[in-house]
Design a protein around this motif. Structure first.
Motif, PDB file in Angstrom:
ATOM      1  N   THR A  64      -2.971  -7.047   1.518  1.00 27.26           N
ATOM      2  CA  THR A  64      -4.371  -7.463   1.693  1.00 27.26           C
ATOM      3  C   THR A  64      -4.510  -8.928   2.092  1.00 27.26           C
ATOM      4  N   ASP A 111      -9.301  -2.041   2.588  1.00 31.80           N
ATOM      5  CA  ASP A 111      -8.507  -3.265   2.704  1.00 31.80           C
ATOM      6  C   ASP A 111      -7.011  -2.959   2.680  1.00 31.80           C
ATOM      7  N   GLY A 116      -5.118  -3.686   6.037  1.00 35.82           N
ATOM      8  CA  GLY A 116      -3.804  -4.280   5.801  1.00 35.82           C
ATOM      9  C   GLY A 116      -2.764  -3.748   6.770  1.00 35.82           C
TER      10      GLY A 116
END
Length: 266
Positions: A64, A111, A116
């Motif tokens: 992240t 995320d 990511g």
């Protein structure tokens, strides 16, 4: 069929489950490995259990922290001086109804599972383009092809991966890049145990379906064969794989079957 032997491969989510099993199988094939996850201690254990630990490097990574991906990619490439394959395996699941799920849980799922993965892929992409060779292998899910109750955010994030990587494949075929999407069904990992519930906490217990699924070792062998065949997309599991085809041709039937199975196991 291209051999994966002796390739340099970066694996995210390598401290357990599918990523760990891939590390063991690929080490047996003489591959040079870069193993990443947030848990450095667990990565060290995995490296120690590899057949050739001297050709395994540890690169701690929080998927992240998007802003760090370019420097992490540079570190991964410099580990052995080259990179042939990026295996995007890091991810997290969910087990909660939409009505009961905090918005922050959805954000976390996107995320980790989607943004990511996009960030690390974009960081590696210029290197693959420059060398006019490279393979992106992304572990998605059958839930990236059809939905199931209590997995709304997970399904959404996995569907997004299919859209992104299909386009990546199209845009960079001219650069001789390969993209393989690997969609597992039930595999014997802790994914359900670690899944987020409505308030963002870990679920804490496993699913019977996962407990009876493919072993991680069997899954890793099948995935490696798919990479060697340079498959565009592959589905792995038991009878749950039929859901992909039912979704395409008989969506109402799939709808009824999934609801019936959910009621039976709730």
């Amino acid at each position: 069929m291209a051999s994966i032997n002796n390739k340099t491969i970066w694996i995210t989510g390598a401290s357990s489950g599918i990523g760990e099993a891939l590390a063991y199988k690929l080490s047996e094939k003489g591959c040079q490995l870069i193993l990443s996850s947030r848990n450095q201690a667990a990565l060290e254990v995995v490296r120690g259990n590899c057949k050739n630990p001297e050709t395994v490097k540890i690169l701690p990574l929080d998927i992240t922290k998007y802003e760090l991906m370019p420097s992490k990619a540079e570190d991964a490439i410099n580990a052995f001086g080259s990179l042939d394959i990026l295996i995007n395996n890091a991810g997290i699941s969910q087990r909660s109804y939409i009505l009961d799920t905090d918005f922050e849980v959805y954000k976390k799922l996107v995320d980790i599972n989607y943004l990511g993965t996009v960030a690390i892929t974009k960081a590696v992409l210029p290197y693959f383009i420059k060398q006019q060779n490279g393979h992106f292998a992304t572990v998605t899910s059958l839930m990236g092809k059809f939905g199931s109750p209590i997995r709304s955010g997970y399904c959404g994030s996995k569907h997004a991966l299919h859209g992104f990587f299909d386009v990546l494949r199209m845009e960079h075929e001219k650069d001789h890049l390969k993209v393989t999407l690997v969609a597992p069904g039930f595999v014997q990992t802790n994914i359900a145990k670690n899944a987020l519930v409505g308030d963002g906490k870990a679920r804490g217990h496993e699913d019977e379906d996962n407990a009876n699924g493919l072993t991680t070792s069997d899954f890793a062998e099948k995935m490696i064969r798919a990479l060697e065949k340079e498959k565009f997309e592959v589905y792995m599991g038991g009878k749950e794989v039929l859901g992909v085809y039912l979704k395409r041709f008989f969506p109402r039937l799939l709808h009824k079957m999934v609801l019936k199975n959910t009621a039976k196991n709730s």
